[in-house]
Design a protein around this motif. Sequence first.
Motif, PDB file in Angstrom:
ATOM      1  N   ALA A 123       0.850  -1.212   0.000  1.00 25.01           N
ATOM      2  CA  ALA A 123       0.000   0.000   0.000  1.00 25.01           C
ATOM      3  C   ALA A 123       0.878   1.253   0.000  1.00 25.01           C
ATOM      4  O   ALA A 123       0.590   2.213  -0.735  1.00 25.01           O
ATOM      5  N   PHE A 124       1.942   1.260   0.792  1.00 23.43           N
ATOM      6  CA  PHE A 124       2.847   2.408   0.824  1.00 23.43           C
ATOM      7  C   PHE A 124       3.489   2.617  -0.546  1.00 23.43           C
ATOM      8  O   PHE A 124       3.502   3.734  -1.070  1.00 23.43           O
ATOM      9  N   LEU A 125       4.026   1.562  -1.122  1.00 22.24           N
ATOM     10  CA  LEU A 125       4.747   1.712  -2.390  1.00 22.24           C
ATOM     11  C   LEU A 125       3.825   2.121  -3.529  1.00 22.24           C
ATOM     12  O   LEU A 125       4.235   2.875  -4.416  1.00 22.24           O
ATOM     13  N   ILE A 126       2.580   1.676  -3.502  1.00 18.16           N
ATOM     14  CA  ILE A 126       1.601   2.121  -4.505  1.00 18.16           C
ATOM     15  C   ILE A 126       1.288   3.608  -4.331  1.00 18.16           C
ATOM     16  O   ILE A 126       1.041   4.315  -5.296  1.00 18.16           O
ATOM     17  N   SER A 127       1.348   4.085  -3.079  1.00 17.66           N
ATOM     18  CA  SER A 127       1.009   5.485  -2.796  1.00 17.66           C
ATOM     19  C   SER A 127       2.114   6.456  -3.207  1.00 17.66           C
ATOM     20  O   SER A 127       1.865   7.666  -3.306  1.00 17.66           O
TER      21      SER A 127
END
Length: 129
Positions: A123-127
Motif C-alpha cells: 500500500a505504501f509503495l503504490i502510494s
Amino acid sequence: MTRLLLLSLLSMLTVPAAAESPQQILAAYQQQAGSASAARGEKFFFAKVVQPNGEKAGCTSCHTDNPKAVGKTRAHKTIEPLAPIANRERFTDPAKVEKWFKRNCKDVLERECTVQEKADFVAFLISVK
C-alpha cells in the motif's frame, strides 16, 4: 478436427500468463489481512532492525530512502526501484512478490513478514507518486 484441437492447445501453451497489477497484489493481501495502511507501510519501510552482528539494517539499506531510486545489494548488484510508479514490473508477479518478501524479510527481520506487513508495504509503495 483433432489437428485443429491440437493446434489450439499448443497455441495456449505459448501465450504468457497475464501479469497482475500492484492493486491486484494489494487486494490479495488485504483479503487476508483485512486492511492495509500506507502509513504503517512507510514506517515499516524506514524502520531499522539491529542485526545479530550489532549493525542496523532495513529496507533502505539496499533500496535507498527513495523508493523511486535504483538501489544496490550488499554484493553491489543493481536493484530496480521498488515503487511501481518508477518500475512498471514491480508487484506484477505474485510468485516473485512472495519470493522476495520471504527472502528479504528473513534477511532483515530474521523471520517471515506477516500478511499485514506485506499489505501495508505494498500500500505504501503504490502510494508513492
